[in-house]
Structures are given as structure tokens and as C-alpha cells.
Design a protein around this motif. Sequence first.
Motif, PDB file in Angstrom:
ATOM      1  N   GLN A  92      60.411  61.405  58.043  1.00 45.79           N
ATOM      2  CA  GLN A  92      59.800  60.087  57.827  1.00 45.79           C
ATOM      3  C   GLN A  92      58.288  60.157  58.076  1.00 45.79           C
ATOM      4  O   GLN A  92      57.489  59.667  57.281  1.00 45.79           O
ATOM      5  N   ILE A  93      57.907  60.791  59.161  1.00 46.13           N
ATOM      6  CA  ILE A  93      56.486  60.918  59.485  1.00 46.13           C
ATOM      7  C   ILE A  93      55.784  61.795  58.454  1.00 46.13           C
ATOM      8  O   ILE A  93      54.679  61.482  58.014  1.00 46.13           O
ATOM      9  N   LEU A  94      56.422  62.867  58.037  1.00 45.46           N
ATOM     10  CA  LEU A  94      55.839  63.770  57.046  1.00 45.46           C
ATOM     11  C   LEU A  94      55.545  63.029  55.746  1.00 45.46           C
ATOM     12  O   LEU A  94      54.465  63.160  55.177  1.00 45.46           O
ATOM     13  N   ALA A  95      56.479  62.222  55.290  1.00 50.03           N
ATOM     14  CA  ALA A  95      56.276  61.454  54.054  1.00 50.03           C
ATOM     15  C   ALA A  95      55.089  60.502  54.190  1.00 50.03           C
ATOM     16  O   ALA A  95      54.263  60.386  53.277  1.00 50.03           O
ATOM     17  N   ASP A  96      54.999  59.829  55.327  1.00 49.35           N
ATOM     18  CA  ASP A  96      53.888  58.896  55.555  1.00 49.35           C
ATOM     19  C   ASP A  96      52.547  59.627  55.606  1.00 49.35           C
ATOM     20  O   ASP A  96      51.544  59.161  55.056  1.00 49.35           O
ATOM     21  N   ILE A  97      52.524  60.790  56.267  1.00 49.44           N
ATOM     22  CA  ILE A  97      51.284  61.562  56.353  1.00 49.44           C
ATOM     23  C   ILE A  97      50.849  62.030  54.969  1.00 49.44           C
ATOM     24  O   ILE A  97      49.665  61.929  54.612  1.00 49.44           O
ATOM     25  N   ASP A  99      52.881  70.854  61.091  1.00 49.42           N
ATOM     26  CA  ASP A  99      52.577  70.887  62.529  1.00 49.42           C
ATOM     27  C   ASP A  99      52.270  69.487  63.051  1.00 49.42           C
ATOM     28  O   ASP A  99      52.759  69.082  64.109  1.00 49.42           O
ATOM     29  N   ILE A 100      51.451  68.764  62.319  1.00 43.30           N
ATOM     30  CA  ILE A 100      51.057  67.411  62.732  1.00 43.30           C
ATOM     31  C   ILE A 100      52.269  66.490  62.740  1.00 43.30           C
ATOM     32  O   ILE A 100      52.471  65.714  63.680  1.00 43.30           O
ATOM     33  N   LEU A 106      53.788  64.512  66.042  1.00 46.23           N
ATOM     34  CA  LEU A 106      53.904  63.053  66.095  1.00 46.23           C
ATOM     35  C   LEU A 106      55.360  62.602  66.162  1.00 46.23           C
ATOM     36  O   LEU A 106      55.666  61.581  66.792  1.00 46.23           O
ATOM     37  N   ALA A 107      56.269  63.342  65.547  1.00 44.93           N
ATOM     38  CA  ALA A 107      57.695  63.007  65.622  1.00 44.93           C
ATOM     39  C   ALA A 107      58.180  63.091  67.068  1.00 44.93           C
ATOM     40  O   ALA A 107      58.940  62.230  67.525  1.00 44.93           O
ATOM     41  N   THR A 108      57.713  64.112  67.770  1.00 47.50           N
ATOM     42  CA  THR A 108      58.076  64.253  69.181  1.00 47.50           C
ATOM     43  C   THR A 108      57.449  63.136  70.008  1.00 47.50           C
ATOM     44  O   THR A 108      58.120  62.510  70.828  1.00 47.50           O
TER      45      THR A 108
END
Length: 96
Positions: A72-77, A57-58, A62-64
Motif C-alpha cells: 500500500q505504501i509502495l503504491a502511494d510512493i 527501502d523507503i 515507512l511500513a514498519t
Amino acid sequence: MPAFTSASRPFFRRGVRLQHDRVRNRWLIQGPERAWLADETAATVLQHLDGKHSINDIAALLATRYNTPTEQILADILDLLAALKAKDLLREKPSD
């Protein structure tokens, strides 16, 4: 200690919180007798750790917001949260 997955719903453990230091204009993760600096990017993620929202969800939110691929964002999180979990700052809400 198992790592978080994209379905995990993390939250700060008791006695730990994210706080903005207005005087110095920086974010801190405050724990018992210790504090860690959090950069703006980390703080953006950490503000959403409430035990209700999954990491997926997060990442989608943040991707939007930043027009960046969710993967990419998921991997960083996941990397960020794994480091904080290793410091025993986070817990995971059990599945319902």
C-alpha cells in the motif's frame, strides 16, 4: 519520461530541495523560481530521497514505522514520485 520502479533510487535534481518553513510550519519543495507545498505525508517520503535508498527501502521503512502493508505504501510512493518526476523535480541514480 519513464516512471520510477520500486528499485529506483530517486533524488532531487540540482537546484531543488525540500525545506521546512518553521514560521508557517509547513514543508516546501523549492525549485528555481518556484515552490510547491508538500503535506506531512509527502514530506515524510521526500526526506528519504538521497539517491542511495531505493523506493522499496523507503516503503519498507515507512511500513514498519506506520504499521501499514508495504504494498500500500509502495503504491502511494510511486504515485507521488511520478507526479514530481513529471514536474522535472526528480532524477534517478543510475544502477551500479
